[in-house]
Design a protein around this motif. Sequence first.
Motif, PDB file in Angstrom:
ATOM      1  N   ILE A 181      52.870  27.532  43.962  1.00 31.58           N
ATOM      2  CA  ILE A 181      53.667  28.677  43.729  1.00 31.58           C
ATOM      3  C   ILE A 181      55.071  28.299  44.193  1.00 31.58           C
ATOM      4  O   ILE A 181      56.110  28.669  43.541  1.00 31.58           O
ATOM      5  N   LEU A 237      42.534  24.516  49.945  1.00 27.69           N
ATOM      6  CA  LEU A 237      42.757  25.308  48.700  1.00 27.69           C
ATOM      7  C   LEU A 237      44.057  25.971  48.897  1.00 27.69           C
ATOM      8  O   LEU A 237      45.010  26.067  47.942  1.00 27.69           O
ATOM      9  N   ALA A 238      44.250  26.709  50.026  1.00 23.92           N
ATOM     10  CA  ALA A 238      45.353  27.743  50.383  1.00 23.92           C
ATOM     11  C   ALA A 238      46.729  26.722  50.350  1.00 23.92           C
ATOM     12  O   ALA A 238      47.545  27.390  49.706  1.00 23.92           O
ATOM     13  N   PHE A 249      47.160  35.612  48.163  1.00 22.18           N
ATOM     14  CA  PHE A 249      46.305  34.124  47.700  1.00 22.18           C
ATOM     15  C   PHE A 249      45.771  33.825  48.994  1.00 22.18           C
ATOM     16  O   PHE A 249      44.472  33.483  48.951  1.00 22.18           O
ATOM     17  N   VAL A 250      46.401  33.699  49.922  1.00 16.66           N
ATOM     18  CA  VAL A 250      45.835  33.076  51.216  1.00 16.66           C
ATOM     19  C   VAL A 250      44.781  33.750  51.770  1.00 16.66           C
ATOM     20  O   VAL A 250      43.935  33.192  52.265  1.00 16.66           O
ATOM     21  N   VAL A 253      41.816  33.226  49.727  1.00 19.42           N
ATOM     22  CA  VAL A 253      41.043  31.912  49.757  1.00 19.42           C
ATOM     23  C   VAL A 253      40.197  32.161  51.282  1.00 19.42           C
ATOM     24  O   VAL A 253      38.845  31.901  51.249  1.00 19.42           O
ATOM     25  N   PHE A 254      40.738  32.779  52.256  1.00 18.26           N
ATOM     26  CA  PHE A 254      39.981  32.708  53.653  1.00 18.26           C
ATOM     27  C   PHE A 254      38.951  33.819  53.466  1.00 18.26           C
ATOM     28  O   PHE A 254      38.190  33.747  54.489  1.00 18.26           O
ATOM     29  N   SER A 255      38.932  34.719  52.661  1.00 16.74           N
ATOM     30  CA  SER A 255      37.826  35.557  52.583  1.00 16.74           C
ATOM     31  C   SER A 255      36.667  34.804  51.793  1.00 16.74           C
ATOM     32  O   SER A 255      35.577  35.597  51.441  1.00 16.74           O
ATOM     33  N   GLY A 256      36.887  33.953  51.120  1.00 16.98           N
ATOM     34  CA  GLY A 256      35.833  33.125  50.557  1.00 16.98           C
ATOM     35  C   GLY A 256      35.668  33.490  49.222  1.00 16.98           C
ATOM     36  O   GLY A 256      34.743  33.331  48.491  1.00 16.98           O
ATOM     37  N   LYS A 304      25.321  38.161  38.944  1.00 20.61           N
ATOM     38  CA  LYS A 304      24.864  39.477  39.621  1.00 20.61           C
ATOM     39  C   LYS A 304      24.569  40.492  38.517  1.00 20.61           C
ATOM     40  O   LYS A 304      25.344  40.576  37.345  1.00 20.61           O
ATOM     41  N   SER A 343      52.784  37.354  47.315  1.00 18.27           N
ATOM     42  CA  SER A 343      51.653  36.927  46.205  1.00 18.27           C
ATOM     43  C   SER A 343      51.073  35.588  47.203  1.00 18.27           C
ATOM     44  O   SER A 343      49.862  35.491  47.094  1.00 18.27           O
ATOM     45  N   ILE A 344      51.857  34.979  47.766  1.00 24.24           N
ATOM     46  CA  ILE A 344      51.333  33.799  48.601  1.00 24.24           C
ATOM     47  C   ILE A 344      50.392  34.397  49.951  1.00 24.24           C
ATOM     48  O   ILE A 344      49.394  33.959  50.200  1.00 24.24           O
ATOM     49  N   ARG A 392      38.770  25.408  52.826  1.00 24.10           N
ATOM     50  CA  ARG A 392      39.658  26.801  52.471  1.00 24.10           C
ATOM     51  C   ARG A 392      41.163  26.462  52.982  1.00 24.10           C
ATOM     52  O   ARG A 392      42.015  26.827  52.016  1.00 24.10           O
ATOM     53  N   PHE A 441      56.371  35.871  48.187  1.00 23.25           N
ATOM     54  CA  PHE A 441      55.790  35.842  49.560  1.00 23.25           C
ATOM     55  C   PHE A 441      54.755  36.604  49.547  1.00 23.25           C
ATOM     56  O   PHE A 441      53.504  36.513  50.063  1.00 23.25           O
ATOM     57  N   PHE A 447      37.234  32.228  46.433  1.00 21.66           N
ATOM     58  CA  PHE A 447      37.175  31.086  45.611  1.00 21.66           C
ATOM     59  C   PHE A 447      35.845  30.310  45.751  1.00 21.66           C
ATOM     60  O   PHE A 447      35.767  29.174  45.317  1.00 21.66           O
ATOM     61  N   GLU A 448      34.747  30.745  46.737  1.00 20.68           N
ATOM     62  CA  GLU A 448      33.735  29.958  46.648  1.00 20.68           C
ATOM     63  C   GLU A 448      32.429  30.560  45.607  1.00 20.68           C
ATOM     64  O   GLU A 448      32.507  31.821  45.627  1.00 20.68           O
ATOM     65  N   GLU A 449      31.593  29.810  45.427  1.00 22.63           N
ATOM     66  CA  GLU A 449      30.529  30.387  44.747  1.00 22.63           C
ATOM     67  C   GLU A 449      30.912  31.052  43.508  1.00 22.63           C
ATOM     68  O   GLU A 449      30.567  32.231  43.356  1.00 22.63           O
ATOM     69  N   ASP A 472      30.240  30.727  40.631  1.00 25.59           N
ATOM     70  CA  ASP A 472      29.336  30.768  39.261  1.00 25.59           C
ATOM     71  C   ASP A 472      28.539  32.184  39.966  1.00 25.59           C
ATOM     72  O   ASP A 472      27.773  32.693  39.229  1.00 25.59           O
ATOM     73  N   ALA A 473      28.097  32.166  41.053  1.00 26.52           N
ATOM     74  CA  ALA A 473      27.183  33.175  41.636  1.00 26.52           C
ATOM     75  C   ALA A 473      27.602  34.617  41.122  1.00 26.52           C
ATOM     76  O   ALA A 473      26.543  35.678  40.785  1.00 26.52           O
ATOM     77  N   VAL A 521      24.343  35.797  46.585  1.00 27.84           N
ATOM     78  CA  VAL A 521      22.983  35.189  46.178  1.00 27.84           C
ATOM     79  C   VAL A 521      23.783  34.028  45.442  1.00 27.84           C
ATOM     80  O   VAL A 521      24.638  34.201  44.543  1.00 27.84           O
ATOM     81  N   ASP A 522      23.039  32.584  45.305  1.00 26.73           N
ATOM     82  CA  ASP A 522      23.679  31.698  44.286  1.00 26.73           C
ATOM     83  C   ASP A 522      22.362  31.530  43.535  1.00 26.73           C
ATOM     84  O   ASP A 522      21.453  30.682  44.021  1.00 26.73           O
TER      85      ASP A 522
END
Lengths: 746, 46
Positions: A117, A109-110, B22-23, B26-29, B40, B18-19, A106, B16, B31-33, B35-36, A57-58
């Motif tokens: 790093i 960013l990655a 991190f990756v 990122v790909f599980s989303g 909650k 932590s890389i 994505r 390695f 770092f998106e939304e 603020d959302a 939800v946003d």
Amino acid sequence: MSERDWTVYDRADLRRGFATVRGDACDVTVALDGLHCAACAARAEKAIAGGAREVHVDVAARSLRFRYEPAVTQLSSLLAALERSGLEPRLLAVPDDTDHGQRRQRLSLARIGVATICAMQVMMLAWPSYFGVDSGPDLEPLLRWAQLSLSIPGVLWAGWPFLSAAATSLRERALDMNVPIALALLAAFAASALRTVAGDGELYFDTATMFVWFLLIGRHLEGRSRDKAHAHLRLLAARRALTAQRRVGRSVETIAIDALAIGDVAIVAPGETLPADGRLIERAAELDEALLSGESRPVVHAVGDVVLAGSLNLGSTALALEVERLGRDTVLAQIAGLLDNASRDKPRVQRIADRLAGHFVAVVLLLAVLGAGLALGNGADGERAFGIALAVLVASCPCALSLAVPAALAASTSRLARHGVLVANAGALTTLADIDTVLFDKTGTLTRNDMVLRRVFSLDGSELSRATEIAAALERGSRHPIATAFASVATRLDAESVRQTPGAGIEGRIADERWWLGAPDSAPWPIIVPADAGQRPDDTLIVLCNPRAAVALFILNTRLRAEASAVVQALGERGMQIELLSGDGAEAVAAVAGRLGITRHAARQTPAGKLAHLQSLQQHGRRVLAVGDGLNDAPLLAAANVSAAMANGAALTQSRADLLLLGDSLRLLPLALDVAQTTRRRIRENLGWALGYNLLVLPLAMTGHLAPWLAAAGMSVSSLLVVSNALRTERRLLPTAALPVQELRA
Amino acid sequence: MSSLYLLIPLGVLVVFGSIAAFVSAVFSGQFEELDAQADKLPDDER
């Protein structure tokens, strides 16, 4: 409020329009107009908890994203559940490239994260060598191998975009800025790797990883500004309606948008998007047309007005429209198409900058070799010569040069589009800055196509208001411009057996009496115009007669656009020479010119005459902006240095103009000129800076006064400066946002 | 000093790790939304 029928969204054939299909599951985005706070967000999640997964939800964007399985859950039940919670769901269309765009973001960013790093870790490991610490024969190789292993992801994976772009560029035999970047990266990496294996010599892993890191940050910022430029396009795409409500007899059915046909009556509920362009019937409506015209205030349309797909029904009742244009023919689709084309179009300045960058790259490659050769000739060792070649490659990379033009153009184009000026030809923005003469067409450009009733005279002493009502009743339903003068007159009278004689008049029967309305010349009775009529040369006269006598005289006039005189004045203040060309009679043209304060005007101009006039102006060194309605003056618009047209309705794509002024208004013309000026200034600043910087650092790098790492930092800062200078245009020039925040984020 | 022979390779491995973390984040989303998440409500039932 009665519950809506959502079942149409369960149909598999429609799913492509609103959902991203992933195997058995579908991802959808729903706008929730009733979503205001955290509590609402929790309510929304609860409402669909049974059937949806991965719920996001946003609140700020008032939207909800979730995944569901069509085989298990019906989307309609989820939407109905949301509606029952008072959240007013509205399914959003997915633009075709959402998935692709998300993956790209994505990855970007990655890559930045990995580069960050790795660059920091490599620097830590290179620490002892910075200070000449002898870490001993055992520890030294360990540090080297550790740097090598961290540089593999840091240079080869994170830097992959540059390597692959350089390969493409070489395959196409066109040198671009990626070539020296890739060359520098590979040279630094390969040389350092070899030395790691050999266990001797200076390493450049730190320079290479840091270079990638800086480059990626610059590219990320540039990508963000470009995405911003396309935000308008994405919003337009999301406004496409997926379904339509069609009236069949007395009932209303929900159908797929594809099934809607021209001539159908579509019903649009409050808060819904219009599915097609059409004519408003039955009752007036209040619409939000911000995306289509840049007009942020609600627009009220009367019955009979053409309303556009993608507008939002702001009223509290459903509206009905008769469909006239569908799908690709709608103004919405045409605007999206034009914007898309313009964003792909490469203007001349940019082609020049690209070619310049290409030559520059070739020179840089030569200089790198030359610099290394000179150093060797002066007795330097191979180590130092290699460092110099690397520094030249990195320092002189014309990244900023390649960014200078597109960044500035993208920022300006997007802002103009948001305010309702479409730049159909990206090169026009730079030419527009040189304009010194503005050529206006009269009809439809400075004046409106419709007429106003200026004065009414009674010829036989009868009541004026009744005569006006009779005229209005006769003209009702007519498409003639004269009819527009009477459109606002309210009357209960009804005309029967109305017959129109083109060029003469209109006749009909009202309350068992025959009436005739038309030009004085063809009137059945001789007409004497009263001396006190205050008739102006550009007036149109019509008379109302019955079988016994002439009853009333109406004086009509074309209406000047409300904004016309302000725009003419604003252009004058900017030092423009303003001329008015028209096919109309001399008196009419002089009258309009006089009202607007235009001193240069020419009447009775044929299209060929207008063209000849334009060409003679150009021969005298004038750079001309032609403003027309885009249809009747196509040759003029095509020959002008820059052309602008008032775009409305179907005229949009047929118009060959460089600039399209949406919203049927001239008010944005001065703004477009200002933006063009600023854009040109930014482009010049950017090009100047980029060229100057490169020319300044080259000698430093060639003589070995610039370490490779410093070169990398300088080059990145230079690119960032160029991009942020372009974005400065955007922020400073047009602070007012035409769209509410929630829409920008949708 | 001799501990470095263990710590440096270990450090590289941690980087390695932590890389990779991190990756995948990122790909599980994640770092998106950004603020959302703040909007909650804490939900006791989950």
